[in-house]
Design an enzyme around this catalytic site. Structure first.
Site, PDB file in Angstrom:
ATOM      1  N   HIS A 177      -9.944  24.508  28.663  1.00  0.00           N
ATOM      2  CA  HIS A 177     -10.306  24.806  27.367  1.00  0.00           C
ATOM      3  C   HIS A 177     -11.248  24.209  26.792  1.00  0.00           C
ATOM      4  O   HIS A 177     -10.837  22.874  25.783  1.00  0.00           O
ATOM      5  CB  HIS A 177      -8.784  24.615  26.433  1.00  0.00           C
ATOM      6  CG  HIS A 177      -7.593  25.651  27.163  1.00  0.00           C
ATOM      7  ND1 HIS A 177      -7.506  26.659  26.452  1.00  0.00           N
ATOM      8  CD2 HIS A 177      -6.950  25.345  28.091  1.00  0.00           C
ATOM      9  CE1 HIS A 177      -6.328  27.406  27.013  1.00  0.00           C
ATOM     10  NE2 HIS A 177      -5.874  26.703  28.124  1.00  0.00           N
ATOM     11  N   CYS A 229      -9.260  30.274  30.098  1.00  0.00           N
ATOM     12  CA  CYS A 229      -8.182  30.053  30.903  1.00  0.00           C
ATOM     13  C   CYS A 229      -7.612  31.416  31.504  1.00  0.00           C
ATOM     14  O   CYS A 229      -8.286  31.892  32.402  1.00  0.00           O
ATOM     15  CB  CYS A 229      -7.365  29.393  29.967  1.00  0.00           C
ATOM     16  SG  CYS A 229      -5.840  28.421  31.072  1.00  0.00           S
ATOM     17  N   GLU A 237     -12.408  24.413  23.489  1.00  0.00           N
ATOM     18  CA  GLU A 237     -12.054  24.657  22.291  1.00  0.00           C
ATOM     19  C   GLU A 237     -11.418  23.437  21.878  1.00  0.00           C
ATOM     20  O   GLU A 237     -11.501  23.167  20.580  1.00  0.00           O
ATOM     21  CB  GLU A 237     -11.425  26.039  21.804  1.00  0.00           C
ATOM     22  CG  GLU A 237      -9.754  26.039  22.294  1.00  0.00           C
ATOM     23  CD  GLU A 237      -9.664  26.643  23.721  1.00  0.00           C
ATOM     24  OE1 GLU A 237     -10.595  26.481  24.500  1.00  0.00           O
ATOM     25  OE2 GLU A 237      -8.404  26.828  23.951  1.00  0.00           O
TER      26      GLU A 237
END
Ligand code: GLN
Length: 536
Positions: A506, A380, A508
């Site tokens: 993202h 990001c 994650e």
């Protein structure tokens, strides 16, 4: 529907989220369908406008919900995908009740905390639980028993218990057992007091999960059982462990699963935790170690980047590697000292972020990674930083920047998304949630994902300015992932580097045990090669 309600006493930060997730994991291992709800008693409508320093990372769901980080634990432990309705806040509850009052829903009545607020709380819990199709719904009440702001929730849970009955509503209370160092004795008094507080509100806990440095002594367990009026086998020790993923196992070994199932009058077949234990085995028995440096700006609170740490652990487990985390505050990172700080680093990760503070340190770190061919992952803001750095130092676009940090930059290589122009309100107005990304064949991203269409979660207002793309690509940085209409840049790579990858999304947030984020996997894999080369 069975409800398991997890409350906390004594202090905050006891790991109620991990306790709730672990209980869920245990029941899931018995073939039950589990869902989870987090209650945050603050007045914010959602977590989206909170600084990570307040409660840690803002977790993002597929539907774009910006929620408490505990939902991240639920998704990782339960391997489910939740929706924004699974995070209840006081802002949402009161907002809905006031709206109903204005519409005329309660015409003629005085609107009060009991029953109107408590009814809204129960209705929401019931509706979310039923919509999820689960057998068991775990509800974690944020904050600590005794807090004024959580009172209506405790009352709501008390009512729920009366309505659905003992075997359908179980209370789990998590507390702290401190050790006073000189004596070395485990002290139960804070637990006794917090259970007393809970009982004064009409709730008798069924199970006590006691956080302690070491396993509870038999005498401590007996004392808790006697004073808190729970059976001995319902006093569960939550001692320090090497990895949070071990918690379900230590709970199971103490008989918690059996106790819970008996209490709920359920007898599903024993599924076992062998798959989960395999994963823990991989975490605990690494054959090598790499150092990954995370460069952020909320470093005083490790929870600010929790999903990145977990994603790296998931990735490392698959590679039988241990990851040592080096965390650097970007504001403190100076160009001259870079080499000294990065001497032992095998990979650099620049996570997301907002605002100008610390940005030059991140740009310097991206430059260092690129020039010294250290495996690099930007996420990001990290993706935007990599573009800014490349534009400044390879394309020689002096003063290139994001218009977020320098509204007067001569080269806004990162600029506001067109649909964001004129957006004034801050709550839930970013580009949020799961969006499709097309991955170019034959690239590193394609090798990692194995497919050409993926879906990942987003949370941003700025993007790569389309006007600069041709120039950037001609100089060697390639945008290898784009939105389906081709307009939005989603993944970048520098193909001539060992591993230089970044994403606007993202990855994650969707990382799970045994299914690590593909980009974090790529970073750790490249870090392993980097370390091997260095040792040769
Ligand atoms: N501040 C940047 C943007 O809004 C990056 C956001 C992020 O890293 N989550 O686009």
């Amino acid at each position: 529907m069975k409800y398991i309600i997890v409350t906390g006493g004594v202090i905050s930060g006891l790991g109620k989220g991990i306790t709730a997730s672990s209980i869920g994991r245990l029941l899931k291992s018995r073939g039950l369908n589990i869902t989870a709800i987090k209650i945050d008693p603050y007045l914010n409508f959602d977590a989206g406008t909170l600084n990570p320093f307040e409660h840690g990372e803002v977790f993002v769901l597929d539907d774009g919900g910006e929620v408490d980080l505990d939902l991240g634990h639920y998704e990782r432990f339960l391997d489910v995908s939740l929706t924004r309705d699974h995070n209840i806040t006081t802002g949402k509850i009161y907002g809905a009740v006031i709206e109903k009052e204005r519409v005329g829903h309660f015409l003629g009545k005085t609107v009060q905390i009991i029953p109107h607020i408590t009814n809204e709380i129960k209705d929401r819990i019931r509706s979310v639980a039923h919509q999820s199709g689960a057998d068991v719904c775990i509800i974690e009440l944020g904050g600590t028993i005794g807090d004024i702001e959580s009172m209506p929730y405790v009352e709501g849970m008390r009512q729920l218990h009366t309505e659905v009955g003992d075997e359908n509503c179980i209370f789990v209370h998590t507390t702290l057992i401190p050790i006073v160092s000189a004596v070395g004795e485990q002290k139960t008094k804070p637990t006794q007091h917090s259970v007393k507080e809970l009982r004064a509100l009409g709730v008798q806990p069924d199970i006590i999960v006691a956080r302690a440095e070491k396993t509870l002594d038999p005498a401590t367990r007996k004392k808790i059982s006697l004073f808190c009026d729970v059976p001995l086998e319902a006093v569960i020790s939550a001692q320090n462990v090497k990895t949070i993923y071990e918690i379900p196992v230590i709970f199971d070994e103490q008989g918690l699963t059996t106790y819970l199932l008996n209490k709920m009058k359920m007898s599903p077949p024993d599924g076992g935790l062998s798959e989960w234990k395999d994963f823990i085995g991989k975490i605990k028995n690494p054959t090598r170690c790499v150092t990954i440096c995370l460069i952020g700006k909320y470093m005083d609170l490790m929870d600010s980047y929790i999903s990145h740490f977990e994603a790296l652990k998931h990735a490392a487990a698959e590679l039988e590697t241990a990851v040592k985390f080096e965390c650097i505050e970007s504001e403190e990172l100076e160009q001259e000292k870079m080499h000294k700080r990065m001497k032992n680093v095998n990979g650099i990760l620049i996570p997301g972020g907002f605002g100008h503070r610390g940005i030059e340190g991140k740009i310097a770190a991206a430059k260092y990674a690129r020039e010294n061919d250290i495996p690099f992952l930007g996420v990001c803001l990290g993706f935007q930083v990599a573009t800014i750095e490349f534009s400044r130092n390879t394309l020689n676009l002096e003063g290139a920047n994001s218009s977020e940090f320098d509204p007067n930059t001569p080269h806004p290589v990162v600029d506001l998304l067109p649909e964001q122009r004129g957006v004034e309100r801050k709550g839930a107005t970013m580009r949020l949630g799961a969006q499709a990304v097309m991955v170019q064949s034959g690239t590193t991203a394609h090798r990692l994902y194995g497919v050409t269409e993926i879906s990942e979660r987003h949370r941003h207002r700025y993007e790569i300015n389309p006007e600069y793309i041709d120039r950037i690509e001609a100089a060697g940085m390639k945008y290898t992932g784009r939105s389906p209409d081709g307009r939005r840049m989603e993944i970048l790579e520098i193909p001539e580097k060992a591993f230089f990858v970044a994403s606007q999304f993202h990855p994650e947030f969707k990382s799970r045990p045994r299914k690590p984020s593909r980009l974090h996997f790529g970073l750790v894999e490249a870090a392993v090669s980097h370390a091997e080369k260095k040792n040769r």
